[in-house]
Design an enzyme around this catalytic site. Structure first.
Site, PDB file in Angstrom:
ATOM      1  NE  ARG A  67      -1.397  -2.279   3.277  1.00 48.93           N
ATOM      2  CZ  ARG A  67      -2.355  -2.729   4.178  1.00 48.93           C
ATOM      3  NH1 ARG A  67      -3.738  -2.087   4.310  1.00 48.93           N
ATOM      4  NH2 ARG A  67      -2.219  -3.207   5.130  1.00 48.93           N
ATOM      5  CG  ASP A 201       5.319 -25.589   6.478  1.00 48.05           C
ATOM      6  OD1 ASP A 201       6.230 -25.265   7.080  1.00 48.05           O
ATOM      7  OD2 ASP A 201       4.513 -25.769   7.022  1.00 48.05           O
ATOM      8  CG  HIS A 202       9.631 -21.201   6.630  1.00 47.64           C
ATOM      9  ND1 HIS A 202       8.328 -21.000   7.660  1.00 47.64           N
ATOM     10  CD2 HIS A 202      10.407 -21.021   7.748  1.00 47.64           C
ATOM     11  CE1 HIS A 202       9.085 -20.847   9.080  1.00 47.64           C
ATOM     12  NE2 HIS A 202      10.126 -21.405   8.708  1.00 47.64           N
ATOM     13  CD  GLU A 240      10.057 -19.395  17.269  1.00 47.75           C
ATOM     14  OE1 GLU A 240      10.533 -19.061  16.986  1.00 47.75           O
ATOM     15  OE2 GLU A 240       8.935 -20.349  17.722  1.00 47.75           O
ATOM     16  CG  ASP A 259       2.997 -19.530  15.192  1.00 49.24           C
ATOM     17  OD1 ASP A 259       3.022 -18.307  14.051  1.00 49.24           O
ATOM     18  OD2 ASP A 259       4.211 -18.928  15.689  1.00 49.24           O
ATOM     19  CG  HIS A 264       6.167 -24.341  10.487  1.00 44.64           C
ATOM     20  ND1 HIS A 264       6.187 -24.535   9.388  1.00 44.64           N
ATOM     21  CD2 HIS A 264       6.407 -23.300  11.086  1.00 44.64           C
ATOM     22  CE1 HIS A 264       5.981 -22.884   9.457  1.00 44.64           C
ATOM     23  NE2 HIS A 264       6.247 -22.084  10.946  1.00 44.64           N
ATOM     24  CE  LYS A 360       6.893 -17.474  18.757  1.00 46.99           C
ATOM     25  NZ  LYS A 360       7.866 -17.311  17.492  1.00 46.99           N
TER      26      LYS A 360
HETATM   27  C1  BG6 Z   1       6.521 -19.170  11.701  1.00 47.65           C
HETATM   28  C2  BG6 Z   1       5.974 -18.837  12.711  1.00 47.65           C
HETATM   29  O1  BG6 Z   1       6.124 -19.535  11.046  1.00 47.65           O
HETATM   30  O2  BG6 Z   1       8.238 -19.633  12.150  1.00 47.65           O
HETATM   31  C3  BG6 Z   1       7.585 -17.516  13.717  1.00 47.65           C
HETATM   32  O3  BG6 Z   1       5.330 -18.029  12.542  1.00 47.65           O
HETATM   33  C4  BG6 Z   1       8.515 -19.169  14.072  1.00 47.65           C
HETATM   34  O4  BG6 Z   1       6.671 -17.611  15.383  1.00 47.65           O
HETATM   35  C5  BG6 Z   1       8.792 -19.353  13.087  1.00 47.65           C
HETATM   36  O5  BG6 Z   1       9.747 -18.337  15.311  1.00 47.65           O
HETATM   37  C6  BG6 Z   1       9.934 -20.655  12.774  1.00 47.65           C
HETATM   38  O6  BG6 Z   1      10.513 -20.585  12.073  1.00 47.65           O
HETATM   39  P1  BG6 Z   1      12.244 -20.769  11.571  1.00 47.65           P
HETATM   40  O7  BG6 Z   1      12.619 -21.229  10.237  1.00 47.65           O
HETATM   41  O8  BG6 Z   1      12.933 -20.004  12.669  1.00 47.65           O
HETATM   42  O9  BG6 Z   1      12.266 -21.678  13.149  1.00 47.65           O
END
Ligand code: BG6
Length: 520
Positions: A67, A201-202, A240, A259, A264, A360
């Site tokens: 935007r 999904d990374h 984390e 999340d 994941h 977290k």
């Molecule tokens: C994301 C979440 O999908 O994955 C985050 O939204 C999380 O909250 C993150 O911190 C963790 O990814 P990675 O690659 O750092 O393990």
């Protein structure tokens, strides 16, 4: 525990495939929500890494869409991001050349009238740079804009172009429960055919996650013991040390289950549990993963626990509690920790507990999978001991370190040398990615972006998969929403989570593994 480390070297590194044969056709990558962190920290650095590896086509353009009226400063900002987050050398001439492919278009996502202008701009770039009509739309906006953007792309003829190809990549979260995921799938598939849709999904882009299939199915020795006859239980941890990093409003609505666990962690679980696919194509792999999720019976609420961090100390630094984070309610009931026990009711896994936990502000950053094997049927060395059972005997344990310190360790018992009795001590064989393959600056998005450009959906979620995992977690989310937790916060930042998580495993005679990380 005494540990011994063994360095493992690949037989011949020259045989490692580079993937150089996979170059996508010319096209324009259009990133919606391009002014957000993801674009600068992950997407552009990943694209630059692809360019460095000569994996991008010559005719290629990246158009950031958001935007704010950013204009030319966008490309400069992305360039800085590539240096800061992608480890690029600011003086690298490839970086200058790459930056010339980046432009920006300001657009109000929910204003249909501005999409005609976007289409004209993409057509102009396509002609000017001789790129043609292929487009990959990447939705990195807040999820509430996904449906509107998709509808507008469809309404302006960008989803089904007459000459080129079009596809859409959709970031997580894909819905916030089963109903919303179904509705979004419906909206997406009204415009794009499922073969054009890449739900990202990374985690699936991480090398160590992809290696789960290679480890299991490219080696002969693990698969025969990879089942209920030999495996006692499986633990998957995503811990984390970070908190919510200024994303309070997002996290308040999400929580750990939405999340990280529904997406994941379920991907990790599927890759540990999946049957060997008939081949490594998208349909075969995704079909087998779906069967795993479908074999999980409803998870009783008693088998779940949730937590929220209070203040504490992480790496020697004092950190605030979740309720004191910016834009978080001081009475928040959102979970920053979730743990659960589930089972997979199929022939391979019946009776094997799978424990999942995500949190977290935990003591240590570690994403790990550990497979604990059953003890031998008879511990003969116990008979030699005068003073009770032989102390060093522990079950074999295979740990797969997804991150950091990526690697795989196998624990086994060995005789302590020079002791008169058969004293046993657990040791580890430890394979470490960095030692063998060197340090990688890749962030996981390289592979996924490349696959999306190539049209390969193997590492992306199918609509059925997303709906099946949401179906498992929606009842838990509903039960949690209906009953506000009485004792939040219930764990200190810098700890391994709430006590109730320990009790969850004690009920079945197990314990969380908290000695995560490299073994030597
Ligand atoms: C994301 C979440 O999908 O994955 C985050 O939204 C999380 O909250 C993150 O911190 C963790 O990814 P990675 O690659 O750092 O393990």
């Amino acid at each position: 525990m005494a540990t011994i480390s063994m360095k493992v070297m690949p037989e011949d590194l020259s045989q490692v495939p580079t993937g150089a044969e996979r170059i996508p056709e010319p096209g324009i990558l259009v990133i919606f929500g391009a002014s957000g962190d993801l674009t600068k920290r992950k997407l552009l650095p990943a694209l630059f890494h692809l360019r460095q590896a000569s994996l991008l086509p010559r005719q290629f353009a990246i158009v950031g869409v958001a935007r704010r009226p950013l204009g030319g400063e966008f490309a400069a900002d992305m360039r800085a991001g590539i240096v800061e987050f992608g480890g690029a050398d600011a003086a690298d001439p490839i970086l200058d050349e790459f930056t010339q492919h980046i432009s920006y278009y300001a657009l109000n996502f929910d204003d249909p009238s501005s999409y005609a202008g976007l289409k004209a701009e993409l057509d102009r770039i396509g002609k000017e740079k001789n790129i043609g009509d292929s487009r990959l739309f990447y939705l990195a906006t807040a999820p509430e804009f996904f449906a509107g953007i998709i509808e507008n792309l469809g309404a302006h003829g960008m989803a089904q172009p007459e000459n080129g190809k079009a596809a859409v990549v959709i970031e997580k979260p894909f819905g916030h429960d089963l109903d919303s995921a179904r509705q979004l799938n419906h909206q997406v598939n009204a415009v794009f055919h499922e073969s054009q849709v890449f739900r990202i999904d990374h985690y699936l882009g991480k090398e160590t996650v992809q290696n789960l299939l290679v480890f299991r199915f490219a080696n002969g020795i693990f698969e025969p013991v990879w089942n209920r006859n030999f495996i006692d239980h499986v633990q998957i941890t995503v811990a984390e040390t970070l908190g919510v990093e200024g994303r309070g409003p997002f996290y308040e609505k999400a929580g750990a289950l939405r999340d990280v666990v529904q997406n994941h962690m379920m991907e990790l679980l599927a890759l540990v549990a999946v049957e060997p696919p008939a081949s490594f194509d998208a349909d075969s792999v995704r079909r087998e993963k779906l069967k795993v999720w479908q074999a999980i019976p409803p998870i009783p609420i008693l088998n779940t626990v949730r937590g929220q961090y209070g203040p504490g100390i992480i790496n020697g630094q004092h950190v605030i509690g979740y309720r004191d984070e910016e834009r978080v309610s001081p009475e928040s009931g959102t979970e920053t920790f979730a743990a659960l026990r589930l089972e997979i009711e199929n022939w391979r896994w019946a009776g094997v507990p799978f424990y999942l936990r995500a949190g977290k502000r935990m003591k240590k950053r570690a994403t790990e999978i550990s497979i604990q094997f059953k003890q031998p049927p008879l511990l003969i060395f116990n008979r030699l001991q005068q003073d009770g059972p032989c102390k060093g005997i522990e079950p074999n344990l295979l740990t797969i370190r997804i991150q950091p310190d990526e690697g795989i360790a196998l624990r086994f018992g060995t005789k302590v040398p020079t002791t008169p009795q058969m004293s046993v001590c657990p040791v580890n064989m430890d394979f470490d990615y960095e030692t063998v393959f060197g340090k990688s600056s890749a962030n996981g998005y390289e592979r996924l972006l490349l696959d999306a450009m190539l049209g390969d959906q193997t590492l992306f979620s199918h609509r059925d998969g997303v709906e099946t995992t949401w179906a498992l977690y929606t009842p838990i989310l509903q039960a949690w929403a209906a009953k506000k937790p009485e004792v939040f916060p219930n764990y200190f930042a810098g700890s391994w989570g709430p006590e109730c998580a320990d009790h969850l495993l004690e009920q079945t005679g197990h314990k969380w593994r908290n000695d995560l990380g490299r073994k030597a």
